[in-house]
Write a protein that holds these residues in place. Structure first.
Motif, PDB file in Angstrom:
ATOM      1  N   ASN A   4     -18.437  -4.221  -2.246  1.00 56.73           N
ATOM      2  CA  ASN A   4     -19.547  -3.430  -1.400  1.00 56.73           C
ATOM      3  C   ASN A   4     -19.253  -3.667  -0.061  1.00 56.73           C
ATOM      4  OD1 ASN A   4     -20.545  -5.936  -0.261  1.00 56.73           O
ATOM      5  ND2 ASN A   4     -21.788  -6.280  -2.038  1.00 56.73           N
ATOM      6  N   LYS A   5     -19.920  -3.133   0.735  1.00 58.71           N
ATOM      7  CA  LYS A   5     -19.527  -2.871   2.283  1.00 58.71           C
ATOM      8  C   LYS A   5     -19.563  -4.349   3.233  1.00 58.71           C
ATOM      9  CE  LYS A   5     -20.175   1.684   3.843  1.00 58.71           C
ATOM     10  NZ  LYS A   5     -21.261   2.482   3.131  1.00 58.71           N
ATOM     11  N   GLU A   6     -20.191  -5.169   2.382  1.00 52.48           N
ATOM     12  CA  GLU A   6     -20.215  -6.538   3.051  1.00 52.48           C
ATOM     13  C   GLU A   6     -19.084  -7.449   2.735  1.00 52.48           C
ATOM     14  OE1 GLU A   6     -24.217  -6.483   1.417  1.00 52.48           O
ATOM     15  OE2 GLU A   6     -23.827  -5.132   3.137  1.00 52.48           O
ATOM     16  N   THR A   7     -18.332  -6.987   1.597  1.00 60.61           N
ATOM     17  CA  THR A   7     -17.178  -7.619   1.250  1.00 60.61           C
ATOM     18  C   THR A   7     -16.075  -7.521   2.200  1.00 60.61           C
ATOM     19  OG1 THR A   7     -17.538  -6.914  -1.060  1.00 60.61           O
ATOM     20  CG2 THR A   7     -15.509  -8.090  -0.634  1.00 60.61           C
ATOM     21  N   ARG A   8     -15.610  -8.795   2.818  1.00 59.33           N
ATOM     22  CA  ARG A   8     -14.672  -8.725   3.867  1.00 59.33           C
ATOM     23  C   ARG A   8     -13.416  -8.293   3.512  1.00 59.33           C
ATOM     24  NH1 ARG A   8     -15.044 -14.367   6.992  1.00 59.33           N
ATOM     25  NH2 ARG A   8     -13.589 -13.571   7.964  1.00 59.33           N
ATOM     26  N   ARG A   9     -12.685  -7.623   4.528  1.00 60.67           N
ATOM     27  CA  ARG A   9     -11.337  -7.257   4.230  1.00 60.67           C
ATOM     28  C   ARG A   9     -10.295  -8.324   4.170  1.00 60.67           C
ATOM     29  NH1 ARG A   9      -8.145  -2.770   4.188  1.00 60.67           N
ATOM     30  NH2 ARG A   9      -9.794  -1.226   4.629  1.00 60.67           N
ATOM     31  N   ILE A  10      -9.218  -8.342   3.404  1.00 58.38           N
ATOM     32  CA  ILE A  10      -8.552  -9.157   3.051  1.00 58.38           C
ATOM     33  C   ILE A  10      -7.329  -9.135   4.216  1.00 58.38           C
ATOM     34  CG2 ILE A  10      -6.362  -9.996   1.669  1.00 58.38           C
ATOM     35  CD1 ILE A  10      -8.078  -9.926  -0.652  1.00 58.38           C
ATOM     36  N   THR A  11      -7.025 -10.190   5.053  1.00 57.01           N
ATOM     37  CA  THR A  11      -5.833 -10.107   5.951  1.00 57.01           C
ATOM     38  C   THR A  11      -4.695 -11.011   5.810  1.00 57.01           C
ATOM     39  OG1 THR A  11      -6.922 -12.107   7.139  1.00 57.01           O
ATOM     40  CG2 THR A  11      -7.920  -9.838   7.770  1.00 57.01           C
ATOM     41  N   THR A  29       1.580  -2.385  -6.824  1.00 56.92           N
ATOM     42  CA  THR A  29       2.189  -1.181  -5.970  1.00 56.92           C
ATOM     43  C   THR A  29       0.878  -0.003  -6.142  1.00 56.92           C
ATOM     44  OG1 THR A  29       3.369  -0.154  -7.707  1.00 56.92           O
ATOM     45  CG2 THR A  29       4.353  -1.531  -6.612  1.00 56.92           C
ATOM     46  N   ALA A  30       0.958   1.125  -5.252  1.00 57.42           N
ATOM     47  CA  ALA A  30      -0.069   2.026  -5.455  1.00 57.42           C
ATOM     48  C   ALA A  30       0.556   3.159  -4.405  1.00 57.42           C
ATOM     49  CB  ALA A  30      -1.332   1.885  -4.994  1.00 57.42           C
ATOM     50  N   TYR A  31       0.589   4.496  -4.875  1.00 51.36           N
ATOM     51  CA  TYR A  31       1.330   5.411  -4.016  1.00 51.36           C
ATOM     52  C   TYR A  31       0.346   6.636  -3.558  1.00 51.36           C
ATOM     53  CZ  TYR A  31       4.760   2.970  -6.577  1.00 51.36           C
ATOM     54  OH  TYR A  31       5.421   1.836  -7.219  1.00 51.36           O
ATOM     55  N   ASP A  32      -1.055   6.568  -4.232  1.00 51.14           N
ATOM     56  CA  ASP A  32      -1.915   7.763  -3.983  1.00 51.14           C
ATOM     57  C   ASP A  32      -3.484   7.313  -3.822  1.00 51.14           C
ATOM     58  OD1 ASP A  32      -2.867   7.087  -6.526  1.00 51.14           O
ATOM     59  OD2 ASP A  32      -2.678   8.926  -6.985  1.00 51.14           O
ATOM     60  N   TYR A  33      -4.404   7.977  -3.522  1.00 50.81           N
ATOM     61  CA  TYR A  33      -5.523   7.893  -3.118  1.00 50.81           C
ATOM     62  C   TYR A  33      -6.496   7.378  -4.383  1.00 50.81           C
ATOM     63  CZ  TYR A  33     -10.696   8.732  -2.290  1.00 50.81           C
ATOM     64  OH  TYR A  33     -11.980   8.658  -2.340  1.00 50.81           O
ATOM     65  N   THR A  38      -9.182   2.781  -7.480  1.00 54.98           N
ATOM     66  CA  THR A  38      -9.684   1.877  -8.549  1.00 54.98           C
ATOM     67  C   THR A  38      -9.296   0.709  -8.523  1.00 54.98           C
ATOM     68  OG1 THR A  38      -9.330   4.133  -9.910  1.00 54.98           O
ATOM     69  CG2 THR A  38      -9.236   2.018 -11.127  1.00 54.98           C
ATOM     70  N   PHE A  39      -8.106   0.298  -8.030  1.00 55.11           N
ATOM     71  CA  PHE A  39      -7.373  -1.090  -7.894  1.00 55.11           C
ATOM     72  C   PHE A  39      -8.027  -1.978  -6.903  1.00 55.11           C
ATOM     73  CE2 PHE A  39      -2.643   0.883  -9.049  1.00 55.11           C
ATOM     74  CZ  PHE A  39      -3.120   1.050 -10.176  1.00 55.11           C
ATOM     75  N   ASP A  40      -8.523  -1.294  -5.766  1.00 61.30           N
ATOM     76  CA  ASP A  40      -9.363  -1.789  -4.833  1.00 61.30           C
ATOM     77  C   ASP A  40     -10.592  -2.432  -5.319  1.00 61.30           C
ATOM     78  OD1 ASP A  40      -9.473  -2.537  -1.555  1.00 61.30           O
ATOM     79  OD2 ASP A  40     -11.134  -1.458  -2.051  1.00 61.30           O
ATOM     80  N   ALA A  41     -11.524  -1.458  -5.928  1.00 60.37           N
ATOM     81  CA  ALA A  41     -12.749  -1.838  -6.377  1.00 60.37           C
ATOM     82  C   ALA A  41     -12.487  -2.865  -7.494  1.00 60.37           C
ATOM     83  CB  ALA A  41     -13.192  -0.450  -7.056  1.00 60.37           C
ATOM     84  N   ALA A  42     -11.426  -2.890  -8.097  1.00 59.16           N
ATOM     85  CA  ALA A  42     -11.338  -3.789  -9.370  1.00 59.16           C
ATOM     86  C   ALA A  42     -10.963  -5.249  -8.743  1.00 59.16           C
ATOM     87  CB  ALA A  42     -10.156  -3.597 -10.055  1.00 59.16           C
ATOM     88  N   ALA A  82      -8.087   2.516  -0.109  1.00 54.22           N
ATOM     89  CA  ALA A  82      -8.177   0.872   0.023  1.00 54.22           C
ATOM     90  C   ALA A  82      -9.274   0.413   0.943  1.00 54.22           C
ATOM     91  CB  ALA A  82      -6.879   0.332   0.265  1.00 54.22           C
ATOM     92  N   GLY A  83     -10.561  -0.165   0.531  1.00 55.36           N
ATOM     93  CA  GLY A  83     -11.600  -0.510   1.287  1.00 55.36           C
ATOM     94  C   GLY A  83     -11.547  -1.931   1.725  1.00 55.36           C
ATOM     95  N   ARG A  84     -10.816  -2.740   1.042  1.00 55.28           N
ATOM     96  CA  ARG A  84     -10.988  -4.155   1.062  1.00 55.28           C
ATOM     97  C   ARG A  84      -9.734  -4.951   1.016  1.00 55.28           C
ATOM     98  NH1 ARG A  84     -10.242  -7.611  -3.201  1.00 55.28           N
ATOM     99  NH2 ARG A  84     -10.927  -9.930  -2.802  1.00 55.28           N
TER     100      ARG A  84
END
Ligand code: KIV
Length: 271
Positions: A4-11, A29-33, A38-42, A82-84
């Motif tokens: 969710n939006k509160e999840t902090r981004r990985i740095t 790896t990923a190459y498209d939106y 999906t991978f980010d949400a997982a 990629a959100g997180r």
């Protein structure tokens, strides 16, 4: 795990903390939106926009043909999904080997035009000046040692690297140099597990292995290989989590026969 939006981004700092507390880093790896989303949400920690796009997206035999413009297209699509997670982009062959200024200019294009968070480049001592110049400009760099596919014509084969003492020593020295230069992480590709363990324990920064055994601080796989989209590439190090090629073939065959037999669309699927 849902994000969710509160999840902090990985740095890059998060990855360092993960190594310190012994938590493994999962990279794909990923190459498209769509796949990136999906991978980010997982819950993936790092997405690598690899120059393996040259193989799995464009069908080339090696990673050499992919261009900086093409990498930028793939990377900007991934960043939008990629959100997180941390997004790392490969500097493609020809975009950094000339000199450190060229390396920096290519990196600046990637950072400005994609919104990604870091770059990766292949090699040790020979690319050190470029690594330092990119880091001085404020961009995090991931190193890549062992089997470095952009040098495939120098190696001649994709077999395990650094089995011999001299090459293993050079790899350890390169890893130290990359860490001293300020790299935040190093990919170790296709080297003996014992060597990867030695390197991983001697460095403060996390190592990410592919075909380098279980003692690296994290692991990376090419998404097409682990999802079973590619069928012909089955190295020993690969664990295939799905047979997406079979599943897609089955779905497409069903669709074809529905269309041919007049079963698609039905009454509920029309206006
Ligand atoms: O391009 C790529 O996918 C890579 C990984 C194999 C580490 O560099």
């Amino acid at each position: 795990m849902s994000v969710n939006k509160e999840t902090r981004r990985i740095t890059t700092h998060t990855l360092q903390q993960m190594k310190s507390r012994g938590e493994k880093i999962a990279m794909l790896t990923a190459y498209d939106y769509s796949f990136a989303k999906t991978f980010d949400a997982a819950g993936i920690d790092v997405l690598l926009v690899g120059d393996s796009a040259s193989n799995v997206m464009a069908g080339h035999e090696t990673t050499l043909p992919i261009t900086l413009d093409q990498m930028i297209y793939h990377a900007s699509s991934v960043v939008r999904g990629a959100g997180r997670c941390l997004v790392v982009v490969d500097l493609p062959f020809g975009a950094y080997q000339g000199n450190s200024k060229e390396a920096l200019m290519s990196t600046i294009r990637i950072m400005k035009e994609t919104g990604a968070h870091a770059v990766k480049l292949e090699g040790g001592a020979e690319v050190l000046e470029s690594v330092k110049r990119i880091i001085s400009a404020g961009v995090p760099v991931m190193g890549h040692l062992g089997l470095t596919p952009q040098s495939i014509y120098k190696f001649g084969t994709y077999t395990v690297r650094a089995k011999e003492e001299t090459e293993a020593e050079k790899l350890q020295q390169d890893a130290r140099l990359l860490e001293e230069a300020g790299c935040f992480s190093i990919v170790l590709e296709k080297i003996p597990a014992s060597l990867a363990q030695t390197v991983s324990t001697s460095l403060q920064i996390p190592t990410i292995g592919i075909g380098a055994g279980n003692h690296c601080d994290g692991q990376v796989l090419v998404m097409h290989d682990m999802l079973g989209i590619t069928t012909e590439f089955k190295p020993r190090f690969l664990r295939q989590y799905l047979n997406l090629n079979d599943m897609m073939t089955h779905a497409v065959r069903n669709y074809i026969s529905d269309v041919k037999e007049g079963n698609f669309p039905n009454e509920n699927e029309q206006y």
